[in-house]
Design a protein around this motif. Structure first.
Motif, PDB file in Angstrom:
ATOM      1  N   ALA A 115      25.386  32.870  27.250  1.00 58.42           N
ATOM      2  CA  ALA A 115      23.991  33.281  27.439  1.00 58.42           C
ATOM      3  C   ALA A 115      23.097  32.612  26.399  1.00 58.42           C
ATOM      4  O   ALA A 115      22.026  32.091  26.718  1.00 58.42           O
ATOM      5  N   LEU A 116      23.558  32.571  25.161  1.00 54.55           N
ATOM      6  CA  LEU A 116      22.768  31.949  24.097  1.00 54.55           C
ATOM      7  C   LEU A 116      22.608  30.450  24.337  1.00 54.55           C
ATOM      8  O   LEU A 116      21.531  29.892  24.125  1.00 54.55           O
ATOM      9  N   ALA A 117      23.696  29.803  24.787  1.00 57.50           N
ATOM     10  CA  ALA A 117      23.630  28.356  25.011  1.00 57.50           C
ATOM     11  C   ALA A 117      22.649  28.024  26.128  1.00 57.50           C
ATOM     12  O   ALA A 117      21.884  27.062  26.034  1.00 57.50           O
ATOM     13  N   ALA A 118      22.632  28.861  27.191  1.00 59.53           N
ATOM     14  CA  ALA A 118      21.694  28.623  28.293  1.00 59.53           C
ATOM     15  C   ALA A 118      20.259  28.755  27.787  1.00 59.53           C
ATOM     16  O   ALA A 118      19.400  27.913  28.068  1.00 59.53           O
ATOM     17  N   GLY A 119      20.009  29.802  26.986  1.00 54.86           N
ATOM     18  CA  GLY A 119      18.681  29.979  26.393  1.00 54.86           C
ATOM     19  C   GLY A 119      18.334  28.816  25.478  1.00 54.86           C
ATOM     20  O   GLY A 119      17.211  28.310  25.493  1.00 54.86           O
ATOM     21  N   GLY A 120      19.299  28.376  24.712  1.00 55.93           N
ATOM     22  CA  GLY A 120      19.098  27.262  23.783  1.00 55.93           C
ATOM     23  C   GLY A 120      18.723  25.981  24.487  1.00 55.93           C
ATOM     24  O   GLY A 120      17.864  25.231  24.023  1.00 55.93           O
ATOM     25  N   LEU A 121      19.338  25.742  25.651  1.00 64.41           N
ATOM     26  CA  LEU A 121      19.026  24.518  26.406  1.00 64.41           C
ATOM     27  C   LEU A 121      17.573  24.521  26.871  1.00 64.41           C
ATOM     28  O   LEU A 121      16.903  23.497  26.839  1.00 64.41           O
ATOM     29  N   ILE A 122      17.087  25.702  27.305  1.00 65.15           N
ATOM     30  CA  ILE A 122      15.673  25.804  27.721  1.00 65.15           C
ATOM     31  C   ILE A 122      14.775  25.500  26.519  1.00 65.15           C
ATOM     32  O   ILE A 122      13.813  24.745  26.613  1.00 65.15           O
ATOM     33  N   LEU A 123      15.127  26.081  25.371  1.00 62.96           N
ATOM     34  CA  LEU A 123      14.325  25.870  24.169  1.00 62.96           C
ATOM     35  C   LEU A 123      14.296  24.392  23.770  1.00 62.96           C
ATOM     36  O   LEU A 123      13.276  23.864  23.336  1.00 62.96           O
ATOM     37  N   ILE A 124      15.450  23.720  23.931  1.00 59.52           N
ATOM     38  CA  ILE A 124      15.523  22.316  23.509  1.00 59.52           C
ATOM     39  C   ILE A 124      14.665  21.443  24.427  1.00 59.52           C
ATOM     40  O   ILE A 124      14.035  20.478  23.991  1.00 59.52           O
ATOM     41  N   VAL A 125      14.565  21.838  25.732  1.00 60.68           N
ATOM     42  CA  VAL A 125      13.687  21.114  26.650  1.00 60.68           C
ATOM     43  C   VAL A 125      12.228  21.310  26.224  1.00 60.68           C
ATOM     44  O   VAL A 125      11.455  20.345  26.114  1.00 60.68           O
ATOM     45  N   ILE A 126      11.855  22.553  25.927  1.00 60.39           N
ATOM     46  CA  ILE A 126      10.473  22.821  25.481  1.00 60.39           C
ATOM     47  C   ILE A 126      10.193  22.050  24.188  1.00 60.39           C
ATOM     48  O   ILE A 126       9.163  21.389  24.052  1.00 60.39           O
ATOM     49  N   ALA A 127      11.148  22.087  23.258  1.00 60.64           N
ATOM     50  CA  ALA A 127      10.938  21.441  21.954  1.00 60.64           C
ATOM     51  C   ALA A 127      10.743  19.935  22.096  1.00 60.64           C
ATOM     52  O   ALA A 127      10.078  19.311  21.285  1.00 60.64           O
ATOM     53  N   ASN A 128      11.338  19.349  23.149  1.00 60.78           N
ATOM     54  CA  ASN A 128      11.247  17.897  23.291  1.00 60.78           C
ATOM     55  C   ASN A 128      10.180  17.418  24.255  1.00 60.78           C
ATOM     56  O   ASN A 128       9.973  16.220  24.400  1.00 60.78           O
ATOM     57  N   THR A 129       9.511  18.360  24.963  1.00 60.43           N
ATOM     58  CA  THR A 129       8.501  17.908  25.917  1.00 60.43           C
ATOM     59  C   THR A 129       7.090  18.353  25.520  1.00 60.43           C
ATOM     60  O   THR A 129       6.114  17.753  25.927  1.00 60.43           O
ATOM     61  N   MET A 130       7.000  19.406  24.727  1.00 60.17           N
ATOM     62  CA  MET A 130       5.682  19.927  24.347  1.00 60.17           C
ATOM     63  C   MET A 130       5.224  19.302  23.028  1.00 60.17           C
ATOM     64  O   MET A 130       6.041  18.804  22.268  1.00 60.17           O
ATOM     65  N   PRO A 131       3.897  19.375  22.754  1.00 62.17           N
ATOM     66  CA  PRO A 131       3.424  18.831  21.464  1.00 62.17           C
ATOM     67  C   PRO A 131       3.981  19.626  20.288  1.00 62.17           C
ATOM     68  O   PRO A 131       4.112  20.844  20.343  1.00 62.17           O
ATOM     69  N   PHE A 132       4.321  18.909  19.238  1.00 55.57           N
ATOM     70  CA  PHE A 132       4.955  19.529  18.084  1.00 55.57           C
ATOM     71  C   PHE A 132       3.921  19.892  17.028  1.00 55.57           C
ATOM     72  O   PHE A 132       3.897  20.998  16.520  1.00 55.57           O
ATOM     73  N   MET A 133       3.072  18.941  16.710  1.00 50.97           N
ATOM     74  CA  MET A 133       2.073  19.155  15.668  1.00 50.97           C
ATOM     75  C   MET A 133       0.896  18.242  15.971  1.00 50.97           C
ATOM     76  O   MET A 133       1.084  17.155  16.503  1.00 50.97           O
ATOM     77  N   SER A 134      -0.313  18.657  15.626  1.00 49.78           N
ATOM     78  CA  SER A 134      -1.418  17.715  15.735  1.00 49.78           C
ATOM     79  C   SER A 134      -2.248  17.757  14.468  1.00 49.78           C
ATOM     80  O   SER A 134      -2.269  18.764  13.764  1.00 49.78           O
ATOM     81  N   MET A 135      -2.893  16.622  14.198  1.00 54.73           N
ATOM     82  CA  MET A 135      -3.616  16.485  12.943  1.00 54.73           C
ATOM     83  C   MET A 135      -5.018  15.971  13.243  1.00 54.73           C
ATOM     84  O   MET A 135      -5.190  15.096  14.085  1.00 54.73           O
ATOM     85  N   LYS A 136      -6.002  16.545  12.580  1.00 59.16           N
ATOM     86  CA  LYS A 136      -7.382  16.110  12.804  1.00 59.16           C
ATOM     87  C   LYS A 136      -7.985  15.683  11.471  1.00 59.16           C
ATOM     88  O   LYS A 136      -7.999  16.462  10.514  1.00 59.16           O
ATOM     89  N   ILE A 137      -8.420  14.415  11.397  1.00 54.37           N
ATOM     90  CA  ILE A 137      -9.156  13.955  10.215  1.00 54.37           C
ATOM     91  C   ILE A 137     -10.450  13.323  10.694  1.00 54.37           C
ATOM     92  O   ILE A 137     -10.428  12.424  11.527  1.00 54.37           O
ATOM     93  N   GLN A 138     -11.570  13.753  10.182  1.00 56.37           N
ATOM     94  CA  GLN A 138     -12.892  13.198  10.493  1.00 56.37           C
ATOM     95  C   GLN A 138     -13.066  12.922  11.982  1.00 56.37           C
ATOM     96  O   GLN A 138     -13.427  11.814  12.384  1.00 56.37           O
TER      97      GLN A 138
END
Ligand SMILES: [Zn+2]
Ligand SMILES: [Zn+2]
Length: 416
Positions: free
Chosen positions: A65-88
């Motif tokens: 069960a944990l591994a199945a949940g983990g796989l979903i999380l790893i897909v989200i972690a690799n397809t969604m934006p991780f961090m964004s930075m704004k300067i001027q």
């Protein structure tokens, strides 16, 4: 032969979950006869105190069960934006893999490979393997055991935190969904490591006829499989394990020679790792190179003492302590010393587990290089020192893996 089992609770309705058989201590080589170790309990080595075997309750169902949940999380972690930075008014977004790609573009392929392997490939393989069809399981489980030290999500997250603190004065930072997915994934991976008992997985494979384990005849010489922990008869030196297929040896081959040569390599690389810049911060066209030590200094001067201490400990103290610790282990083993054997085994355990934390700086650099790419306004370029530093961390990690702690006990035994 002695065995010490602690039994918080025994449930006889899970009779198939009980473990009976021979277990060999990975750290001192002592063999133990274990009779019906119940779920929810563990057996400790009677000589050096390390954990021989752990049988968690409902291990397989919960891990799956944990591994199945983990796989979903790893897909989200690799397809969604991780961090964004704004300067001027300029916005730069980064994904998890952006750091590795940015390093690749700057010609730093060894670093890119290390970052991608430890943050994406190793966790993905591990989670994928647990939820895989059974006929490939023996090979895959062998890989899981081998990959264990190389999945470094928790270290990566600490690297993200250091990068975040370094940037917060320069720019507005926003944390994306992928970051939260990765943080939860870290908890899931830790939970899997606690709950999943490879011994039960092998027992289940045996029950389903996927693997067959030969019964040892009395008096036959047995050897421990370092990968899957099976203690089974051995036909010849290096003959494959009947359960997982890994090659087996009485002791890790050329253990001391390999550990020494990797250690010497690490000591040599330690010089360029500290002398050359690990990254260069270019802002408004002017570049200022940073070494590992000057990076720590900068954090301290900015008043961020706890973080400066953390990075100092992980990047400077840990590699030095590892090199000293391994040298002590190697020299005392070669001399057949009987001095503090149990403490030396604990030292080995610490040296083996602490090394990965030195990757914080490498991950921080990959995040900064992936995120801060705004041309002359603000750009962070990784430096040659970072490659040397990552090489120090990796060579000391492999050196610790090559060292066979059972040799300490063998050598001390021969002298007495
Ligand atoms: Zn032991
Ligand atoms: Zn094996």
């Amino acid at each position: 032969m002695t065995s010490y089992a602690t039994t918080p609770h025994v449930r006889d309705d899970h009779a198939t979950d009980h473990f009976s058989g021979i277990a060999e201590c990975h750290e001192c080589g002592l063999r133990h006869e274990i009779d019906r170790l119940a779920p929810g309990s563990s057996a400790l080595c009677g000589r050096c105190g390390s954990t021989l075997l752990k049988i968690p309750v409902d291990s397989l169902d919960r891990s799956l069960a944990l591994a199945a949940g983990g796989l979903i999380l790893i897909v989200i972690a690799n397809t969604m934006p991780f961090m964004s930075m704004k300067i001027q008014g300029l916005i730069q977004e980064a994904d998890l893999i952006t750091g590795a790609i940015a390093l690749l573009k700057q010609g730093m392929w060894p670093l890119a490979a290390v970052v991608a392997a430890t943050t994406v490939a190793a966790p993905l393989l591990k989670l994928g393997a647990i939820s895989c069809p059974p006929q490939h399981l023996p090979m895959i489980f062998r890989w899981i055991e081998m990959l264990r030290p190389w999945a470094m999500i928790e270290v990566y997250l600490l690297g993200v935190f250091v990068a975040y603190v370094k940037l917060i004065d320069l720019a507005t930072i926003e944390i994306g969904l992928a970051f939260y997915a990765l943080a939860i994934l870290m908890v899931v991976m830790v939970a899997i490591d606690t709950i999943l008992s490879p011994e039960l997985v092998w027992a289940e494979m045996e029950r389903r006829g996927i693997v067959t384990v030969p019964k040892a005849a009395p008096g036959e010489s047995l050897v421990l499989c370092e990968t899957c922990s099976l203690v089974a008869p051995v036909a010849h030196h290096g003959s494959p394990c009947p359960r997982c297929g890994a090659s087996r040896h009485w002791r890790k081959p050329e253990s001391l020679t390999r550990a020494w040569s990797l250690m010497i390599t690490a000591i040599i690389l330690y010089v360029p790792a500290n002398v050359y810049p690990v990254m260069t911060v270019i802002s408004f066209g002017a570049g200022s190179p940073d070494t590992i030590l000057s990076g720590v200094e900068e954090l301290a001067l900015a008043g961020m003492w706890p973080l400066a201490l953390l990075v100092f400990f992980a990047s400077i103290t840990v590699p030095v302590l590892k090199i000293i610790g391994l040298s002590i282990l190697l020299i005392t083993t070669q001399r057949g010393s009987q001095w503090r054997l149990r403490d030396r085994t604990v030292l080995y355990r610490i040296v083996e587990s602490v090394g990965r934390w030195s990757m914080i700086d490498v991950f921080m650099i990959s995040i900064l290089a992936g995120l801060v790419r705004l041309g002359a306004l603000a750009t962070i370029e990784p430096g040659i020192g970072a490659i040397a530093f990552a090489a120090v961390v990796i060579t000391t990690m492999i050196a610790a893996t090559c060292f066979d702690p059972r040799l300490m006990w063998d050598a001390a035994g021969e002298r007495s």
